[in-house]
Write an enzyme that holds these catalytic residues in place. Structure first.
Site, PDB file in Angstrom:
ATOM      1  N   GLY A  12       0.804  -1.227   0.000  1.00 60.85           N
ATOM      2  CA  GLY A  12       0.000   0.000   0.000  1.00 60.85           C
ATOM      3  C   GLY A  12       0.833   1.270   0.000  1.00 60.85           C
ATOM      4  CG  ASP A  35      -0.376  -6.285   0.251  1.00 65.03           C
ATOM      5  OD1 ASP A  35      -0.034  -5.107   0.472  1.00 65.03           O
ATOM      6  OD2 ASP A  35      -1.566  -6.633   0.088  1.00 65.03           O
ATOM      7  CG  ASP A  53      -6.372 -13.268   4.528  1.00 67.78           C
ATOM      8  OD1 ASP A  53      -7.276 -14.069   4.216  1.00 67.78           O
ATOM      9  OD2 ASP A  53      -6.595 -12.105   4.928  1.00 67.78           O
ATOM     10  CE1 TYR A 143      -9.515   6.374   7.686  1.00 66.11           C
ATOM     11  CE2 TYR A 143      -9.034   4.048   7.452  1.00 66.11           C
ATOM     12  CZ  TYR A 143      -8.602   5.349   7.594  1.00 66.11           C
ATOM     13  OH  TYR A 143      -7.259   5.628   7.664  1.00 66.11           O
ATOM     14  CE  LYS A 147      -7.474   2.959  10.510  1.00 65.53           C
ATOM     15  NZ  LYS A 147      -6.431   1.906  10.599  1.00 65.53           N
ATOM     16  CB  ILE A 173      -0.045  10.249   3.998  1.00 63.54           C
ATOM     17  CG1 ILE A 173      -0.143  10.317   5.533  1.00 63.54           C
ATOM     18  CG2 ILE A 173       1.399   9.990   3.558  1.00 63.54           C
ATOM     19  CD1 ILE A 173       0.271   9.080   6.248  1.00 63.54           C
TER      20      ILE A 173
HETATM   21  C1  VAH Z   1      -8.424   8.551   3.944  1.00 65.19           C
HETATM   22  N1  VAH Z   1      -6.036   8.785   3.544  1.00 65.19           N
HETATM   23  O1  VAH Z   1      -8.582   9.517   3.201  1.00 65.19           O
HETATM   24  C2  VAH Z   1      -7.012   8.321   4.521  1.00 65.19           C
HETATM   25  C3  VAH Z   1      -6.792   9.085   5.816  1.00 65.19           C
HETATM   26  C4  VAH Z   1      -7.183  11.174   7.114  1.00 65.19           C
HETATM   27  C5  VAH Z   1      -7.521  10.387   5.907  1.00 65.19           C
HETATM   28  O2  VAH Z   1      -7.041   8.295   6.919  1.00 65.19           O
HETATM   29  O3  VAH Z   1      -9.314   7.785   4.208  1.00 65.19           O
END
Ligand code: VAH
Length: 317
Positions: A12, A35, A53, A143, A147, A173
């Protein structure tokens, strides 16, 4: 004796650059990239590589025992934009992979874990400016939920089972070596590629959408720093706020125009605008700067210079 390191998700955007950096620090023989596929040929063909995996405990354990691994960087995850298209897949991948690695550490098969969190843990009710380490966190993306929950489990495994897990809330990033996939902040990478290829870019976020961002070199530096920091300096075992700069699509376009005066940006917000609207504009990372002496290096114009220089070479321009 040197660490024996396994990177899960080495193909990634972050995993690939982390792999190259860790190989230079610890030696190629001590860093195993892994990966779910052989897609990233530069990683597969540049050192030790295994198919692992992340959702399969036995798959990871076989690799850990084969190479006598003591440290795992778990970089496999489904990011925010793709996670909204496949919510249950995002939950399953992001949570099962974390539990697999934490349980390997609890069972003493490994000694140390790095797990990336994200500013996506914050939501629409979080203070958007200079967002503090401790604040309201009601993430509105799958997502972000994975987290937030993942951070709770990391802290629980540290407190309950003394697992040495360390984590950073990465911002968006920016890098040139490996394309990102499925993120809301990916526009800040795509824009440089399109600037070089077509001297124009249609942005999927509005011009004034300010988001926390960081150059890949800074993200890798922070990751290595926190993992090499003495145990007693790591005071936060959920995940540290981490920051460098914040900018809008308009400001990154203006930075590009200093090098490419004819570059044109247009705006056509899509579903990712709602995700971006739920995130902070900028982050207070004073605990990271205080506890393990974090500091960033790259500002926006330096990022633009590096991105356009490197991508020009890649596109042979
Ligand atoms: C996203 N690049 O866009 C990731 C990141 C803060 C964003 O966690 O989902």
């Amino acid at each position: 004796m040197s660490s024996k390191i396994l990177i899960i998700g080495a193909g990634g955007q972050i995993g690939s650059e982390l792999t190259f950096k860790l190989r230079t620090i610890y030696g190629e023989e001590n860093v195993i990239a892994s990966d779910i596929s052989y897609n990233n040929e530069s990683i597969v063909n540049s050192g030790l590589f295994e198919i692992v995996d992340a959702q399969d405990y036995a798959s990871i354990k076989i690799c850990v025992e084969k190479y006598n691994i003591d440290t795992i960087y778990l970089m496999a995850a489904m990011l925010s934009a793709t996670g909204e298209k496949y919510p249950m897949k995002a939950w399953d991948l992001n949570m099962s992979s974390l539990f697999n690695v934490l349980n390997l550490a609890r069972a003493k098969f490994i000694k140390k874990v790095f797990w990336p969190s994200s500013i996506a843990v914050f939501g629409p009710t979080t203070p958007v400016n200079y967002t503090p380490q401790y604040t309201v966190m009601e993430p509105s993306t799958v997502y972000g939920i994975t987290k937030q929950v993942g951070e709770r489990w990391c802290e629980y495994y540290f407190n309950k089972y003394n697992v040495d897990v360390r984590s950073l809330r990465y911002p968006g990033i920016i890098s040139w070596k490996t394309l990102p996939g499925g993120g809301t902040t990916d526009y800040a990478v795509e824009i440089y590629h399109e600037a070089i290829k077509n001297n124009q870019y249609e942005c999927f976020l509005k011009a004034d959408t300010e988001l926390p961002m960081m150059f890949m070199d800074d993200a890798i530096k922070a990751t290595i720093n926190i993992m090499q920091a003495p145990d007693d300096t790591i005071k936060i075992r959920s995940s540290y706020n981490l920051a460098a700069i914040s900018f809008t699509p308009e400001s990154i376009a203006n930075s590009i125009k200093q090098r490419l005066p004819d570059f044109k940006i247009t705006y056509n917000p899509d579903y990712r605008q709602e995700i971006a609207n739920s995130w902070p504009k900028n982050i207070n990372d004073s605990y990271a700067r205080q506890d393990w002496k974090w500091k960033h290096d790259f500002n926006l114009d330096e990022i633009t210079e590096e991105m356009l220089t490197q991508l020009s070479k890649n596109y042979n321009q």
